[in-house]
Design a protein around this motif. Structure first.
Motif, PDB file in Angstrom:
ATOM      1  N   GLY A  47       0.815  -1.207   0.000  1.00 20.83           N
ATOM      2  CA  GLY A  47       0.000   0.000   0.000  1.00 20.83           C
ATOM      3  C   GLY A  47       0.849   1.257   0.000  1.00 20.83           C
ATOM      4  N   GLN A  48       2.071   1.155  -0.532  1.00 18.05           N
ATOM      5  CA  GLN A  48       2.984   2.287  -0.555  1.00 18.05           C
ATOM      6  C   GLN A  48       3.603   2.436  -1.934  1.00 18.05           C
ATOM      7  N   GLU A  49       3.909   3.666  -2.299  1.00 20.42           N
ATOM      8  CA  GLU A  49       4.655   3.941  -3.517  1.00 20.42           C
ATOM      9  C   GLU A  49       6.070   3.438  -3.304  1.00 20.42           C
ATOM     10  N   LEU A  50       6.738   3.058  -4.365  1.00 21.32           N
ATOM     11  CA  LEU A  50       8.060   2.443  -4.271  1.00 21.32           C
ATOM     12  C   LEU A  50       9.058   3.286  -3.477  1.00 21.32           C
ATOM     13  N   MET A  51       9.165   4.560  -3.761  1.00 19.92           N
ATOM     14  CA  MET A  51      10.161   5.389  -3.072  1.00 19.92           C
ATOM     15  C   MET A  51       9.872   5.474  -1.579  1.00 19.92           C
ATOM     16  N   GLN A  52       8.613   5.510  -1.206  1.00 17.70           N
ATOM     17  CA  GLN A  52       8.240   5.506   0.221  1.00 17.70           C
ATOM     18  C   GLN A  52       8.611   4.167   0.858  1.00 17.70           C
ATOM     19  N   ALA A  53       8.311   3.084   0.175  1.00 18.21           N
ATOM     20  CA  ALA A  53       8.621   1.752   0.709  1.00 18.21           C
ATOM     21  C   ALA A  53      10.129   1.544   0.817  1.00 18.21           C
ATOM     22  N   ARG A  54      10.886   2.101  -0.114  1.00 20.51           N
ATOM     23  CA  ARG A  54      12.347   1.987  -0.050  1.00 20.51           C
ATOM     24  C   ARG A  54      12.897   2.717   1.165  1.00 20.51           C
ATOM     25  N   SER A  55      12.291   3.825   1.515  1.00 18.02           N
ATOM     26  CA  SER A  55      12.856   4.651   2.583  1.00 18.02           C
ATOM     27  C   SER A  55      12.471   4.191   3.980  1.00 18.02           C
ATOM     28  N   ASN A  56      11.331   3.535   4.146  1.00 22.06           N
ATOM     29  CA  ASN A  56      10.923   3.212   5.519  1.00 22.06           C
ATOM     30  C   ASN A  56      10.990   1.733   5.883  1.00 22.06           C
ATOM     31  N   LEU A  57      11.509   0.888   5.004  1.00 27.49           N
ATOM     32  CA  LEU A  57      11.699  -0.541   5.284  1.00 27.49           C
ATOM     33  C   LEU A  57      10.504  -1.166   6.011  1.00 27.49           C
ATOM     34  N   PRO A  58       9.391  -1.262   5.320  1.00 34.04           N
ATOM     35  CA  PRO A  58       8.185  -1.786   5.965  1.00 34.04           C
ATOM     36  C   PRO A  58       8.280  -3.279   6.266  1.00 34.04           C
ATOM     37  N   ASP A  59       7.552  -3.693   7.288  1.00 34.16           N
ATOM     38  CA  ASP A  59       7.378  -5.116   7.528  1.00 34.16           C
ATOM     39  C   ASP A  59       6.107  -5.541   6.820  1.00 34.16           C
ATOM     40  N   PHE A  60       5.982  -6.815   6.548  1.00 33.33           N
ATOM     41  CA  PHE A  60       4.840  -7.351   5.829  1.00 33.33           C
ATOM     42  C   PHE A  60       4.071  -8.266   6.768  1.00 33.33           C
ATOM     43  N   ASN A  61       2.806  -7.977   6.967  1.00 33.71           N
ATOM     44  CA  ASN A  61       1.966  -8.771   7.857  1.00 33.71           C
ATOM     45  C   ASN A  61       1.307  -9.876   7.038  1.00 33.71           C
ATOM     46  N   GLN A  62       1.696 -11.112   7.334  1.00 36.42           N
ATOM     47  CA  GLN A  62       1.130 -12.278   6.651  1.00 36.42           C
ATOM     48  C   GLN A  62       0.354 -13.092   7.673  1.00 36.42           C
ATOM     49  N   ASP A  63      -0.944 -12.897   7.712  1.00 37.49           N
ATOM     50  CA  ASP A  63      -1.807 -13.626   8.649  1.00 37.49           C
ATOM     51  C   ASP A  63      -1.320 -13.500  10.091  1.00 37.49           C
ATOM     52  N   GLY A  64      -0.920 -12.300  10.471  1.00 35.80           N
ATOM     53  CA  GLY A  64      -0.475 -12.069  11.839  1.00 35.80           C
ATOM     54  C   GLY A  64       1.006 -12.299  12.053  1.00 35.80           C
ATOM     55  N   GLY A  65       1.687 -12.927  11.116  1.00 42.72           N
ATOM     56  CA  GLY A  65       3.131 -13.106  11.205  1.00 42.72           C
ATOM     57  C   GLY A  65       3.818 -11.965  10.479  1.00 42.72           C
ATOM     58  N   ILE A  66       4.827 -11.404  11.087  1.00 48.10           N
ATOM     59  CA  ILE A  66       5.517 -10.263  10.502  1.00 48.10           C
ATOM     60  C   ILE A  66       6.778 -10.731   9.781  1.00 48.10           C
ATOM     61  N   LEU A  67       6.883 -10.383   8.508  1.00 49.35           N
ATOM     62  CA  LEU A  67       8.033 -10.737   7.687  1.00 49.35           C
ATOM     63  C   LEU A  67       8.832  -9.480   7.361  1.00 49.35           C
ATOM     64  N   THR A  68      10.138  -9.613   7.337  1.00 49.15           N
ATOM     65  CA  THR A  68      11.007  -8.532   6.908  1.00 49.15           C
ATOM     66  C   THR A  68      10.767  -8.277   5.427  1.00 49.15           C
ATOM     67  N   ALA A  69      10.609  -7.021   5.064  1.00 48.33           N
ATOM     68  CA  ALA A  69      10.398  -6.665   3.663  1.00 48.33           C
ATOM     69  C   ALA A  69      11.325  -5.526   3.268  1.00 48.33           C
TER      70      ALA A  69
END
Length: 128
Positions: free
Chosen positions: A74-96
């Protein structure tokens, strides 16, 4: 396939990954003639990608390009590159980590240094 696939393999190899320990998934399995995925198709494609992630059960994710970051983070690429989001997969958090698609890097080689910095982030996170 082709130059894009070769660059992706080289990027992964430079980070210490082998084809045997990487699952490569796709948001879409074919590229529209326009080069852009229709916004109306994104929710279904995002659900399919989440399903692939659930099956593969990765420890970390590398998102390549703006379409996948917008669909899954749910983020534009440049925003996602800058804030290192985690990915929520059914309650489990994955490094993204998000970076430029290899197709973009081939078209704009000046971005390769930035992509390398992004790739180093996923390597550091994996080692932490």
């Amino acid at each position: 396939n082709g130059p894009v696939g070769a660059l992706l393999q080289a990027m992964l190899k430079a980070c210490g990954y082998t084809p045997q320990n990487v699952y490569v998934g796709a948001l879409a399995h074919s590229r529209p003639a326009s080069g852009a995925i229709a916004a109306s198709d994104m929710p279904l494609l995002a659900d399919f990608a989440r399903h692939q992630i659930k099956i593969a059960q990765p420890r970390q994710l590398l998102f390549l390009g703006s379409a996948v970051t917008e669909a899954l983070l749910g983020q534009e690429l440049m925003q996602a590159r800058s804030n290192l989001p985690d990915f929520n997969q059914d309650g489990g958090i994955l490094t993204a980590v998000a970076t430029f698609h290899p197709r973009t890097l081939l078209a704009r080689p000046v971005l390769k240094a930035q992509a390398w910095k992004d790739l180093q982030r996923i390597v550091r996170k994996a080692q932490a």
